[in-house]
Write a protein that holds these residues in place. Structure first.
Motif, PDB file in Angstrom:
ATOM      1  N   LYS A  65       0.601 -11.955  -2.890  1.00  0.00           N
ATOM      2  CA  LYS A  65       1.186 -10.996  -3.834  1.00  0.00           C
ATOM      3  C   LYS A  65       2.672 -10.777  -3.541  1.00  0.00           C
ATOM      4  O   LYS A  65       3.495 -10.679  -4.457  1.00  0.00           O
ATOM      5  CB  LYS A  65       0.432  -9.664  -3.766  1.00  0.00           C
ATOM      6  CG  LYS A  65      -0.965  -9.711  -4.352  1.00  0.00           C
ATOM      7  CD  LYS A  65      -1.658  -8.357  -4.235  1.00  0.00           C
ATOM      8  CE  LYS A  65      -3.087  -8.409  -4.771  1.00  0.00           C
ATOM      9  NZ  LYS A  65      -3.789  -7.108  -4.591  1.00  0.00           N
ATOM     10  N   GLU A  67      -2.837   2.878  -7.742  1.00  0.00           N
ATOM     11  CA  GLU A  67      -2.053   1.649  -7.778  1.00  0.00           C
ATOM     12  C   GLU A  67      -0.569   1.932  -7.932  1.00  0.00           C
ATOM     13  O   GLU A  67       0.274   1.305  -7.302  1.00  0.00           O
ATOM     14  CB  GLU A  67      -2.544   0.746  -8.918  1.00  0.00           C
ATOM     15  CG  GLU A  67      -1.904  -0.625  -8.945  1.00  0.00           C
ATOM     16  CD  GLU A  67      -2.303  -1.504  -7.771  1.00  0.00           C
ATOM     17  OE1 GLU A  67      -1.470  -2.311  -7.321  1.00  0.00           O
ATOM     18  OE2 GLU A  67      -3.451  -1.361  -7.294  1.00  0.00           O
ATOM     19  N   ASN A  68      -0.240   2.900  -8.773  1.00  0.00           N
ATOM     20  CA  ASN A  68       1.160   3.211  -9.033  1.00  0.00           C
ATOM     21  C   ASN A  68       1.379   4.718  -8.934  1.00  0.00           C
ATOM     22  O   ASN A  68       0.992   5.468  -9.829  1.00  0.00           O
ATOM     23  CB  ASN A  68       1.561   2.703 -10.424  1.00  0.00           C
ATOM     24  CG  ASN A  68       3.067   2.788 -10.655  1.00  0.00           C
ATOM     25  OD1 ASN A  68       3.805   3.352  -9.840  1.00  0.00           O
ATOM     26  ND2 ASN A  68       3.523   2.246 -11.761  1.00  0.00           N
ATOM     27  N   TYR A 118       0.865  -1.175   0.000  1.00  0.00           N
ATOM     28  CA  TYR A 118       0.000   0.000   0.000  1.00  0.00           C
ATOM     29  C   TYR A 118       0.903   1.228   0.000  1.00  0.00           C
ATOM     30  O   TYR A 118       1.317   1.732   1.041  1.00  0.00           O
ATOM     31  CB  TYR A 118      -0.925  -0.011   1.216  1.00  0.00           C
ATOM     32  CG  TYR A 118      -1.980   1.060   1.190  1.00  0.00           C
ATOM     33  CD1 TYR A 118      -3.074   0.964   0.328  1.00  0.00           C
ATOM     34  CD2 TYR A 118      -1.904   2.166   2.018  1.00  0.00           C
ATOM     35  CE1 TYR A 118      -4.047   1.951   0.292  1.00  0.00           C
ATOM     36  CE2 TYR A 118      -2.872   3.156   2.000  1.00  0.00           C
ATOM     37  CZ  TYR A 118      -3.936   3.040   1.143  1.00  0.00           C
ATOM     38  OH  TYR A 118      -4.901   4.029   1.109  1.00  0.00           O
ATOM     39  N   LYS A 119       1.226   1.725  -1.188  1.00  0.00           N
ATOM     40  CA  LYS A 119       2.353   2.630  -1.364  1.00  0.00           C
ATOM     41  C   LYS A 119       2.066   4.096  -1.079  1.00  0.00           C
ATOM     42  O   LYS A 119       2.989   4.913  -1.123  1.00  0.00           O
ATOM     43  CB  LYS A 119       2.892   2.495  -2.793  1.00  0.00           C
ATOM     44  CG  LYS A 119       3.322   1.082  -3.151  1.00  0.00           C
ATOM     45  CD  LYS A 119       3.701   0.963  -4.610  1.00  0.00           C
ATOM     46  CE  LYS A 119       3.978  -0.475  -5.018  1.00  0.00           C
ATOM     47  NZ  LYS A 119       4.273  -0.607  -6.458  1.00  0.00           N
ATOM     48  N   THR A 120       0.817   4.469  -0.820  1.00  0.00           N
ATOM     49  CA  THR A 120       0.536   5.883  -0.603  1.00  0.00           C
ATOM     50  C   THR A 120       0.894   6.350   0.807  1.00  0.00           C
ATOM     51  O   THR A 120       0.704   7.510   1.139  1.00  0.00           O
ATOM     52  CB  THR A 120      -0.945   6.204  -0.890  1.00  0.00           C
ATOM     53  OG1 THR A 120      -1.770   5.335  -0.130  1.00  0.00           O
ATOM     54  CG2 THR A 120      -1.247   6.061  -2.364  1.00  0.00           C
ATOM     55  N   PHE A 141      -6.761   6.547  -3.600  1.00  0.00           N
ATOM     56  CA  PHE A 141      -5.785   5.463  -3.765  1.00  0.00           C
ATOM     57  C   PHE A 141      -5.397   5.356  -5.228  1.00  0.00           C
ATOM     58  O   PHE A 141      -6.237   5.475  -6.120  1.00  0.00           O
ATOM     59  CB  PHE A 141      -6.361   4.121  -3.300  1.00  0.00           C
ATOM     60  CG  PHE A 141      -5.435   2.962  -3.561  1.00  0.00           C
ATOM     61  CD1 PHE A 141      -4.340   2.740  -2.750  1.00  0.00           C
ATOM     62  CD2 PHE A 141      -5.652   2.113  -4.637  1.00  0.00           C
ATOM     63  CE1 PHE A 141      -3.475   1.680  -2.993  1.00  0.00           C
ATOM     64  CE2 PHE A 141      -4.800   1.043  -4.882  1.00  0.00           C
ATOM     65  CZ  PHE A 141      -3.705   0.827  -4.055  1.00  0.00           C
ATOM     66  N   GLU A 171      -2.741 -10.533   0.153  1.00  0.00           N
ATOM     67  CA  GLU A 171      -1.590  -9.631   0.082  1.00  0.00           C
ATOM     68  C   GLU A 171      -0.277 -10.387   0.301  1.00  0.00           C
ATOM     69  O   GLU A 171       0.747 -10.086  -0.325  1.00  0.00           O
ATOM     70  CB  GLU A 171      -1.743  -8.501   1.114  1.00  0.00           C
ATOM     71  CG  GLU A 171      -2.792  -7.458   0.749  1.00  0.00           C
ATOM     72  CD  GLU A 171      -4.214  -7.994   0.772  1.00  0.00           C
ATOM     73  OE1 GLU A 171      -5.020  -7.600  -0.094  1.00  0.00           O
ATOM     74  OE2 GLU A 171      -4.516  -8.828   1.672  1.00  0.00           O
TER      75      GLU A 171
END
Length: 378
Positions: A53, A271-272, A13-15, A269, A50
């Motif tokens: 992944k 994704e990238n 969860y990159k944010t 949110f 997750e």
């Protein structure tokens, strides 16, 4: 080498900057062919899918979950097993997130495997390894992420001496201590006679990926108290000083604390994040409080994006000047920096080149991986 890496949240969860830090650590282990088992805290948003992944991306070998502990559903257990013992012993509860069932689940990984290193994220998870009979010969390391005493100073019954002494005592129980900022290394090294390694945040260099700008300003933030305070300051003190023709994108849960503005697009949110940075001209980081390095600043600098921030925005950076950041706590000057970057190509290019140079010297994969190689004695 085999490592058990404990990080409580979902690193994919990159944010959130702390998640980006954890993911970069996993990517380092993968690059160095280090076998990693991962332990986290299970939630509705972080479960078996997750973990699968993470395995699919070959970032981990095995995954272990600590069960979620919901205080409202476990009031008696919380009181008798946690709250009351802490009061009797005079312990600071904020320094301990370990709840009923956590240590048992963590020990399952320790019993099944032999590890060379156990790496714990955050000071307040240290009771997972305290007096633990299943550690075997593993070397104990902690990635502090932040200076916790400073984070707790607004809490009730805060006492600087007691909190700081507790933090130092817990950190001293580890064999090695990883810190993300030079300020933290200096502070801890004055009181702890253990190896303290500066491991700042690393990213691939991405300035060559920049495309035509869809957004004039990008603002990335989660919903913690420091970010909500910062967002309120920017939109109440700075926003009205800027042209309403500017296109601003706000990414992350901070958007729920921001009103509706005609030229502001909110994305809860993405994704990238790279896709958004690639299409943005400048970044802002209006931070008035908080400690530690701001990952969002490093992300922007990796693209050569000039960043306008408050004084707290450059915390943790090795260089405080000539680094791609323009710093001011004054709303008018903050707005003027934005205007100058967007209207003066020569000024923009100068600051952008400083961003690229600073990033390459201090946050590139090569520079940070070299520091990590020393930490893990590769």
């Amino acid at each position: 080498m085999r490592i058990l890496y404990f990080y409580p949240e979902n690193p994919l969860y990159k944010t959130k900057g702390n998640n980006a830090r954890a993911l970069s650590m996993l990517e380092y282990f993968k690059a160095r062919d280090i076998e990693v088992d991962f332990a986290g805290v299970e939630t509705d948003l972080f479960g078996a899918n997750e973990i699968d992944k993470l395995k699919e991306e070959k970032l981990i070998s095995k995954g272990y979950f600590l069960p979620i502990f919901i205080r409202k559903k476990n009031k008696l257990k919380y009181f008798f097993h946690y709250s009351l013992p802490n009061k009797i012993k005079g312990k600071i509860s904020l320094f301990d997130n370990v709840r009923s069932g956590h240590k048992k689940a963590f020990n399952a990984a320790l019993k099944e495997n032999d590890y060379d290193v156990i790496l714990i994220s955050y000071l307040y998870w240290s009771n997972l390894i305290k007096n633990n009979p299943y550690l075997k010969k593993a070397k104990l390391m902690i990635d502090t992420h932040d200076f916790q005493t400073a984070q707790f100073q607004k809490k009730k019954k805060f006492k600087l001496g007691k909190f700081f002494e507790t933090e130092i005592k817990i950190l001293s129980s580890y064999d090695k201590i990883l810190v993300i900022s030079p300020e933290e290394k200096y502070l801890f090294s004055q009181f702890i006679d253990k190896e303290i390694a500066l491991v700042t945040h690393s990213l691939p260099q991405k300035s060559q990926l920049k495309t035509a700008s869809k957004y004039d300003i990008i603002y990335v933030a989660s919903e913690n108290e420091h970010n909500t305070k910062a967002a309120k300051w920017f939109f109440s003190e700075v926003y009205h000083l800027l042209s309403k023709s500017l296109k601003i994108v706000v990414i992350g849960k901070i958007g729920t604390f921001i009103g509706e503005y005609p030229n502001v697009e909110k994305i809860s949110f993405i994704e990238n994040l790279d896709d958004a940075y690639r299409e943005s001209k400048i970044a802002i980081c209006p931070m008035l409080s908080g400690t530690g390095i701001k990952i969002k600043v490093i992300e922007a600098l990796s693209f050569g994006i000039p960043t306008v921030c408050n004084e707290r925005g450059v915390d943790g950076l090795v260089n405080k000047t000539n680094n791609g950041c323009l710093v001011s706590n004054d709303p008018t000057e903050f707005a003027n920096y934005i205007d100058n970057l967007l209207t003066d190509p020569n000024f923009y290019n100068k600051i952008s080149l400083e961003a690229v140079s600073y990033f390459n010297d201090h946050h590139s994969l090569d520079s940070v991986y070299t520091a990590l190689d020393q930490v893990f004695e590769l």
